[in-house]
Motif scaffolding. Structure first.
Motif, PDB file in Angstrom:
ATOM      1  N   LEU A 179       5.248  22.218  41.519  1.00 44.29           N
ATOM      2  CA  LEU A 179       6.190  21.715  40.688  1.00 44.29           C
ATOM      3  C   LEU A 179       5.369  20.937  39.272  1.00 44.29           C
ATOM      4  CD1 LEU A 179       9.399  20.866  41.704  1.00 44.29           C
ATOM      5  CD2 LEU A 179       8.790  22.927  41.021  1.00 44.29           C
ATOM      6  N   LEU A 180       5.040  19.631  39.729  1.00 41.11           N
ATOM      7  CA  LEU A 180       4.156  19.031  38.157  1.00 41.11           C
ATOM      8  C   LEU A 180       3.058  20.222  37.786  1.00 41.11           C
ATOM      9  CD1 LEU A 180       4.048  15.511  39.814  1.00 41.11           C
ATOM     10  CD2 LEU A 180       5.654  16.096  38.094  1.00 41.11           C
ATOM     11  N   PHE A 181       2.206  20.670  39.063  1.00 45.41           N
ATOM     12  CA  PHE A 181       1.624  21.378  37.909  1.00 45.41           C
ATOM     13  C   PHE A 181       1.641  22.874  37.557  1.00 45.41           C
ATOM     14  CE2 PHE A 181      -2.431  24.507  38.903  1.00 45.41           C
ATOM     15  CZ  PHE A 181      -3.288  23.597  37.855  1.00 45.41           C
ATOM     16  N   VAL A 202       6.853  18.088  50.762  1.00 44.98           N
ATOM     17  CA  VAL A 202       7.592  17.532  50.416  1.00 44.98           C
ATOM     18  C   VAL A 202       5.835  16.802  48.957  1.00 44.98           C
ATOM     19  CG1 VAL A 202       8.207  15.281  49.275  1.00 44.98           C
ATOM     20  CG2 VAL A 202       9.005  16.614  51.357  1.00 44.98           C
ATOM     21  N   LEU A 203       4.648  16.419  49.458  1.00 45.00           N
ATOM     22  CA  LEU A 203       4.191  15.729  48.241  1.00 45.00           C
ATOM     23  C   LEU A 203       3.707  17.704  47.932  1.00 45.00           C
ATOM     24  CD1 LEU A 203       2.066  14.041  48.143  1.00 45.00           C
ATOM     25  CD2 LEU A 203       0.352  15.327  49.675  1.00 45.00           C
ATOM     26  N   PHE A 204       3.647  18.503  48.246  1.00 43.24           N
ATOM     27  CA  PHE A 204       2.669  19.781  47.665  1.00 43.24           C
ATOM     28  C   PHE A 204       3.786  20.274  46.928  1.00 43.24           C
ATOM     29  CE2 PHE A 204      -0.600  20.210  50.065  1.00 43.24           C
ATOM     30  CZ  PHE A 204      -1.566  20.676  49.422  1.00 43.24           C
ATOM     31  N   TYR A 205       5.279  20.025  47.262  1.00 44.99           N
ATOM     32  CA  TYR A 205       6.460  20.866  46.540  1.00 44.99           C
ATOM     33  C   TYR A 205       6.331  20.115  45.337  1.00 44.99           C
ATOM     34  CZ  TYR A 205      10.580  22.100  44.552  1.00 44.99           C
ATOM     35  OH  TYR A 205      12.049  23.251  43.875  1.00 44.99           O
ATOM     36  N   VAL A 206       6.751  19.595  45.382  1.00 47.05           N
ATOM     37  CA  VAL A 206       5.860  17.780  44.524  1.00 47.05           C
ATOM     38  C   VAL A 206       4.757  18.021  42.990  1.00 47.05           C
ATOM     39  CG1 VAL A 206       6.519  15.382  43.211  1.00 47.05           C
ATOM     40  CG2 VAL A 206       7.892  16.425  45.120  1.00 47.05           C
ATOM     41  N   TRP A 222       4.870  28.637  49.914  1.00 47.68           N
ATOM     42  CA  TRP A 222       5.632  28.422  48.151  1.00 47.68           C
ATOM     43  C   TRP A 222       4.434  27.701  47.840  1.00 47.68           C
ATOM     44  CZ3 TRP A 222       7.921  25.577  44.749  1.00 47.68           C
ATOM     45  CH2 TRP A 222       7.993  26.428  43.825  1.00 47.68           C
ATOM     46  N   ALA A 223       4.812  26.268  47.697  1.00 40.59           N
ATOM     47  CA  ALA A 223       4.187  25.455  47.168  1.00 40.59           C
ATOM     48  C   ALA A 223       2.253  25.600  46.791  1.00 40.59           C
ATOM     49  CB  ALA A 223       4.378  23.744  47.258  1.00 40.59           C
ATOM     50  N   ILE A 224       2.103  25.963  47.857  1.00 39.22           N
ATOM     51  CA  ILE A 224       0.260  26.317  47.756  1.00 39.22           C
ATOM     52  C   ILE A 224       0.444  27.174  47.023  1.00 39.22           C
ATOM     53  CG2 ILE A 224      -1.891  26.833  48.996  1.00 39.22           C
ATOM     54  CD1 ILE A 224      -0.304  25.760  51.722  1.00 39.22           C
ATOM     55  N   LEU A 225       1.223  28.911  47.290  1.00 42.66           N
ATOM     56  CA  LEU A 225       1.123  29.596  45.981  1.00 42.66           C
ATOM     57  C   LEU A 225       0.973  29.146  44.855  1.00 42.66           C
ATOM     58  CD1 LEU A 225       2.395  32.608  48.569  1.00 42.66           C
ATOM     59  CD2 LEU A 225       0.114  31.987  48.142  1.00 42.66           C
ATOM     60  N   SER A 226       1.838  28.586  44.683  1.00 40.73           N
ATOM     61  CA  SER A 226       2.511  28.089  43.677  1.00 40.73           C
ATOM     62  C   SER A 226       1.717  27.602  42.432  1.00 40.73           C
ATOM     63  CB  SER A 226       3.826  27.558  43.688  1.00 40.73           C
ATOM     64  OG  SER A 226       4.119  26.413  42.002  1.00 40.73           O
ATOM     65  N   TYR A 271       2.474  21.381  33.663  1.00 36.33           N
ATOM     66  CA  TYR A 271       1.328  20.789  32.939  1.00 36.33           C
ATOM     67  C   TYR A 271       0.713  21.978  32.852  1.00 36.33           C
ATOM     68  CZ  TYR A 271      -2.702  19.677  32.330  1.00 36.33           C
ATOM     69  OH  TYR A 271      -4.182  19.554  31.299  1.00 36.33           O
ATOM     70  N   GLY A 272       1.268  23.208  33.586  1.00 37.17           N
ATOM     71  CA  GLY A 272       0.222  24.577  32.385  1.00 37.17           C
ATOM     72  C   GLY A 272       1.044  25.513  32.211  1.00 37.17           C
ATOM     73  N   LEU A 273       2.607  25.229  32.155  1.00 38.28           N
ATOM     74  CA  LEU A 273       3.507  25.208  31.130  1.00 38.28           C
ATOM     75  C   LEU A 273       3.548  24.615  29.480  1.00 38.28           C
ATOM     76  CD1 LEU A 273       7.026  26.067  32.772  1.00 38.28           C
ATOM     77  CD2 LEU A 273       5.291  27.739  31.491  1.00 38.28           C
ATOM     78  N   LYS A 274       3.048  23.664  29.493  1.00 37.65           N
ATOM     79  CA  LYS A 274       2.774  22.548  28.613  1.00 37.65           C
ATOM     80  C   LYS A 274       1.237  23.372  27.885  1.00 37.65           C
ATOM     81  CE  LYS A 274       5.006  18.253  29.907  1.00 37.65           C
ATOM     82  NZ  LYS A 274       5.184  17.295  30.433  1.00 37.65           N
ATOM     83  N   LYS A 275       0.866  23.422  28.554  1.00 35.97           N
ATOM     84  CA  LYS A 275      -0.413  23.986  27.982  1.00 35.97           C
ATOM     85  C   LYS A 275      -0.810  25.348  27.493  1.00 35.97           C
ATOM     86  CE  LYS A 275      -2.082  19.473  28.251  1.00 35.97           C
ATOM     87  NZ  LYS A 275      -2.583  18.619  26.780  1.00 35.97           N
TER      88      LYS A 275
END
Length: 125
Positions: free
Chosen positions: A111-113, A104-108, A25-29, A116-120
């Motif tokens: 979410l951060l990306f 954990v790394l990809f999930y975080v 899910w994180a990779i696809l996200s 960021y996408g929502l803000k931009k």
């Protein structure tokens, strides 16, 4: 299999299946978030389809360089094979811990990306 799978091994396999699903899910996200900036997303759909096909096969079938990339770079080869290896109590060479940490790394990162996408994001209209 001559012996039944122990409940603890089965439970561990289920746990790592959930971990693999979260990683997928994180990779696809992360891939999907790029559609904020790209109006034609056919290439992203193809990329997601190919990712799902690669993740269906055990990591051992890939040769050295491709296997290393799909295990440690873009970890698609571990999504399905590690949970099965854990459930069958096969030697996993500590890849199961790598899968847990990478999830954990990809999930975080996803979410951060996404945030960021929502803000931009700016609407096309």
């Amino acid at each position: 299999l001559e012996e039944p799978i122990a409940f603890s091994a089965f439970s561990a396999g289920v746990f790592y299946s959930v971990i693999g699903t979260i990683l997928y899910w994180a990779i696809l996200s992360i891939i999907s978030t790029f559609t904020f900036w790209v109006s034609k997303n056919d290439a992203f759909r193809a990329l997601i389809w190919n990712a799902s096909q690669i993740s269906r096969y055990p990591r051992q079938i890939y040769r050295k360089v491709l296997g290393a990339i799909l295990t440690f770079g873009l970890p698609l080869a571990v999504l399905a094979s590690v949970p099965a290896e854990v459930a069958l109590q096969l030697k996993t060479d500590n890849v199961k811990w790598y899968l847990l940490g990478l999830t954990v790394l990809f999930y975080v990162a996803s979410l951060l990306f996404w945030n960021y996408g929502l803000k931009k994001y700016s609407s096309a209209s």
